[in-house]
Design an enzyme around this catalytic site. Sequence first.
Site, PDB file in Angstrom:
ATOM      1  N   ASP A 137       2.205  -4.831  -4.261  1.00  0.00           N
ATOM      2  CA  ASP A 137       2.777  -3.920  -3.270  1.00  0.00           C
ATOM      3  C   ASP A 137       3.391  -4.651  -2.081  1.00  0.00           C
ATOM      4  OD1 ASP A 137       3.474  -1.688  -1.892  1.00  0.00           O
ATOM      5  OD2 ASP A 137       1.447  -1.067  -1.376  1.00  0.00           O
TER       6      ASP A 137
ATOM      7  N   GLU B 113       5.981  -3.744   6.363  1.00  0.00           N
ATOM      8  CA  GLU B 113       4.637  -3.173   6.358  1.00  0.00           C
ATOM      9  C   GLU B 113       3.553  -4.243   6.313  1.00  0.00           C
ATOM     10  OE1 GLU B 113       4.098  -0.548   3.037  1.00  0.00           O
ATOM     11  OE2 GLU B 113       1.957  -0.269   3.412  1.00  0.00           O
TER      12      GLU B 113
ATOM     13  N   GLU C  54       7.359   6.822   7.515  1.00  0.00           N
ATOM     14  CA  GLU C  54       6.235   6.123   6.892  1.00  0.00           C
ATOM     15  C   GLU C  54       6.577   4.638   6.819  1.00  0.00           C
ATOM     16  OE1 GLU C  54       4.424   8.182   3.690  1.00  0.00           O
ATOM     17  OE2 GLU C  54       3.690   6.361   2.713  1.00  0.00           O
TER      18      GLU C  54
ATOM     19  N   TRP D 118      -8.238  -0.315  -3.283  1.00  0.00           N
ATOM     20  CA  TRP D 118      -7.696  -0.303  -1.924  1.00  0.00           C
ATOM     21  C   TRP D 118      -8.441  -1.293  -1.029  1.00  0.00           C
ATOM     22  CZ3 TRP D 118      -6.781   5.729  -1.002  1.00  0.00           C
ATOM     23  CH2 TRP D 118      -5.608   6.092  -1.692  1.00  0.00           C
TER      24      TRP D 118
ATOM     25  N   GLU E 259      -0.518   7.424  -6.297  1.00  0.00           N
ATOM     26  CA  GLU E 259      -1.090   7.694  -4.972  1.00  0.00           C
ATOM     27  C   GLU E 259      -1.115   9.191  -4.666  1.00  0.00           C
ATOM     28  OE1 GLU E 259       1.210   5.091  -2.345  1.00  0.00           O
ATOM     29  OE2 GLU E 259      -0.209   3.474  -2.761  1.00  0.00           O
TER      30      GLU E 259
HETATM   31  C1  BDP Z   1       2.835   1.347  -0.109  1.00  0.00           C
HETATM   32  C2  BDP Z   1       2.802   2.063   1.201  1.00  0.00           C
HETATM   33  C3  BDP Z   1       2.831   3.555   1.064  1.00  0.00           C
HETATM   34  C4  BDP Z   1       3.946   3.961   0.107  1.00  0.00           C
HETATM   35  C5  BDP Z   1       3.785   3.264  -1.199  1.00  0.00           C
HETATM   36  C6  BDP Z   1       4.936   3.518  -2.162  1.00  0.00           C
HETATM   37  O1  BDP Z   1       1.633   1.667   1.891  1.00  0.00           O
HETATM   38  O2  BDP Z   1       3.013   4.077   2.351  1.00  0.00           O
HETATM   39  O3  BDP Z   1       3.952   5.341  -0.065  1.00  0.00           O
HETATM   40  O4  BDP Z   1       3.769   1.870  -0.994  1.00  0.00           O
HETATM   41  O5  BDP Z   1       5.728   2.606  -2.363  1.00  0.00           O
HETATM   42  O6  BDP Z   1       3.270   0.051   0.167  1.00  0.00           O
HETATM   43  O7  BDP Z   1       5.041   4.581  -2.721  1.00  0.00           O
END
Ligand code: BDP
Length: 690
Positions: free
Chosen positions: A361, A389, A164, A533, A288
């Site tokens: 994030d 990312e 991921e 989002w 999430e």
């Molecule tokens: C976000 C990502 C996601 C992760 C999440 C996390 O898009 O894939 O699962 O953080 O940190 O940045 O849990």
Amino acid sequence: MRLAALSAAIVPLASLQAEDGYDLWLRHAPLEGESLARLQAHDGEIVALNPDEPTVALAISELRAGLDGLLGKADRAAQTGSYTAFRFDCDHPAIAPGGAFRITPADRLLSIDAAEPVGCLYASYAILRELGQGADPSTLALDSAPAMPLRMLNHWDNPDGHVERGYAGRSIFDWWHLPERLDQRMIDYARANASVGINGVVVNNVNARAFMLEPRYIAKFARLADAWRPYGIRVYLSARFSAPMDIGGLTTSDPLDPQVAAWWRAKADEIYTAIPDFGGFLVKANSEGQPGPQDYSRTHADGANMLAEGLGDRGTVIWRAFVYSAEDETDRTKQAYAEFVPLDGQFADNVIVQVKNGPLDFQPREPFHPLFGAMPKTKLMFEGQITKEYLGFASHLAYLAPLWKEVLGADTGRGGPVTKSVAQVIAPAGMAGVANTGSDRDWTGSDFDQANWYAFGRLAWNPALSSESIAREWAAQTFTRDPQALGTITAMMQGSREAVVRYMTPLGLAHVMDTGHHYGPGPWVCDLARPDWNPCYYHRADGEGIGFDRTPAGSDALAQYAPDVTAQWADPATVDPRYLLWFHRVRWDRVMPSGRSLWADLVHEYDAGVAAVDALARDWQTLAPHIDAQRHRAVAENLAIQQVEARWWRNASLAYWQSLHGLPLPAGAAPIPESLADYQRRAFPEAPGQ
Ligand code: BDP
């Protein structure tokens, strides 16, 4: 032509042999000139009080192999002379435990003292790092201790090999063939980590699969733990909170249910039987869509403490503060603070709360997370994202040490009469970085992304190091020791993240990338089911202005910071422009300190970002004589991608802002080559890392 240019620059051919990056910063390319002569004069036997202890043996063999590389000895077992040049004492009472070491030079002898074997191993790597930059062994003195106990990588690797947010191929972990087959990569990986002081690895994704807690997986983890133990690396696991139901046959995962607690205790016992030094669990809960204690109206502390009790004094629960809920309509950046601050003082001693560098994030720039400093009775750990990312995946050059330093060095305004920086707040716990490794030959998807892995480890060891010095030492070990070339590379690295900020998210914008894969611009996305989002939720742009009002007139997220910090950011006229639109909503026609309108300033930022990438590409071209052709070309090709994509970000973003306010581009600005609709039509369902 090319040969003539090479010989004119008198570049030794040896250093220009094709390289594929696999050796990372541990190439130990042969020294030349004076530094070679000095090392030749110093070289001799390596002795240790306890040479057969596995980690001491590694300290010796790593040092020997590295020295042979630096000396240009083809035969690694070559005769090294009859006197002692390096002497290890890895049980020295005067040195603190935890990996510290002291290196003292005397006449043709370096004495290396540590309280534990792993300190000696770290010392070997430190010696090679210094000598590799040309240091004189006869005066090499170092006294070094880690600034924090936990220096970890978090792998977001799934058991099927997909990573991921991974941009460097498939997972490096071959779960299918473990425990029977241990890939050499697992050893090389451990070396790389140990060489920068990383001492813990969470091997699976925070979005965890419960079946990874089954016995067949525990055997796989045990094989890794055995392989990594001599390198001072402990294995940790991401644990899915609902595992007692998913794989344990229980009907609940309620942390206050005695059966649930007993299940986790038995699971911990089972793991410790196989892995006596197992590090512990990392948990993403109630975030999430992940299960967690709130599913049973329990708190994060209830959940974390139940697991912590199961581990007992054998290990640590690392509980993530990255929480935000679909039902909660408050500003997403406020939610972690709101949920966690009331729990301060309730967490067990072996619980650490892991906090992302910023409250949103892993954006190209965020202010530091307001939780740092706000939970004085709780151990807090820093979480950064080494994988990029939100900063152009593996093709954009973005050296991340300046980003992390910005946060580590931030004064929280809390912690007593002498307030604490983020680095001081996390010192009792540590730092975790979301790994950027993969099956690509160069490990990280690009040569320059290796620097982020390296810099993460170096900063976790010592957050006071400058990002500039880390860049320089990395580049000297990775690319070339030529001082002028090093100056160019270091300067490129130092400015690279700011360039990304400017062409992606200038002036405090955030989260304006396209949906799901997060590749490329998508500021127009406004219709996703969850408001938080949507890029529109974050930039709030319309015909009048742009930016998220986080002052008391808006979401008042500012109030989560200490008063002195709040004061710095409260006024749009005086706020550091790098945070302007993070905290303020500003009219497009507002006159900025530059004398231009906000709109003109924004255009200026995007253009400066694009120009900076063009400069990176030009600077890299000048380095051709100093870098082997294979890696030179690989970097040049990435920079070419970045040049195109920086323009894409600039043009698509400007086209969208223009569609809202209809203002012309300032005089002299390059026209936007495509229509907004063209940019909006671009789709990348196959983008990696999703
Ligand atoms: C976000 C990502 C996601 C992760 C999440 C996390 O898009 O894939 O699962 O953080 O940190 O940045 O849990």
